[in-house]
Design an enzyme around this catalytic site. Structure first.
Site, short mmCIF file in Angstrom:
data_model
loop_
_atom_site.label_atom_id
_atom_site.label_comp_id
_atom_site.label_asym_id
_atom_site.label_seq_id
_atom_site.Cartn_x
_atom_site.Cartn_y
_atom_site.Cartn_z
N CYS A 1 18.68 29.32 32.18
CA CYS A 1 19.73 29.66 33.12
C CYS A 1 20.73 30.64 32.49
CB CYS A 1 20.51 28.41 33.54
SG CYS A 1 19.52 27.15 34.35
N GLU B 1 23.92 30.65 32.75
CA GLU B 1 25.11 30.00 32.20
C GLU B 1 24.88 29.54 30.76
OE1 GLU B 1 23.31 29.48 35.01
OE2 GLU B 1 24.27 27.80 36.03
N VAL C 1 16.81 34.16 32.56
CA VAL C 1 15.60 34.70 31.95
C VAL C 1 14.44 33.84 32.43
CG1 VAL C 1 14.38 35.19 29.81
CG2 VAL C 1 16.85 35.52 29.93
N GLU C 2 13.60 34.45 33.25
CA GLU C 2 12.46 33.71 33.78
C GLU C 2 11.26 33.88 32.87
OE1 GLU C 2 12.16 35.18 37.78
OE2 GLU C 2 13.78 33.86 38.45
N CYS D 1 22.99 22.76 32.46
CA CYS D 1 24.06 23.68 32.08
C CYS D 1 25.41 22.95 32.04
CB CYS D 1 24.13 24.85 33.05
SG CYS D 1 22.77 26.02 32.84
ZN ZN Z 1 21.36 25.71 34.57
#
Ligand code: ZN
Length: 106
Positions: free
Chosen positions: A28, A30, A18-19, A66
């Site tokens: 990110c 993950e 998700v930007e 992450c």
């Molecule tokens: Zn990440």
């Protein structure tokens, strides 16, 4: 980029990057999948898979943030799969191999 988490009870939780125009607010794929697993009260995460474009010609693995979350939620034996968007290649390693000296919970 897309990701999925598998848990010890067989649940699968998807995630997608998700930007945000404010880069610090992006998330990110993950971690979204890992957090979705926690939000769903699944069993312990045992694997996370990331499908992403290659970085400088090599498969892209999860970032350090992450991996740190994966270490805390799934432990060092959690398996990380990295695949390219074409599905031509998949590699795997454990979180402990990718983040051998990561912070541990006390
Ligand atoms: Zn990440």
């Amino acid at each position: 980029m897309g990701a999925a988490v598998r848990t010890s009870d067989g649940s699968i939780r998807p995630g997608a990057v998700v930007e945000n125009v404010s880069l610090g607010l992006a998330m990110c794929a993950e971690r979204i999948a890992l957090f979705a697993s926690i939000a769903a009260d699944d069993a312990r995460p045992t694997a996370v898979a990331l499908v992403a474009p290659r970085t400088d010609g090599v498969l892209t693995y999860p970032c350090g943030a992450c991996l740190q979350v994966a270490l805390e939620l799934g432990g060092p034996e959690m398996i990380v799969f990295a695949g390219d968007a074409d599905g031509d290649a998949v590699e795997s390693a454990t979180v402990g191999e990718l983040l051998p000296k990561g912070p541990k919970k006390n």
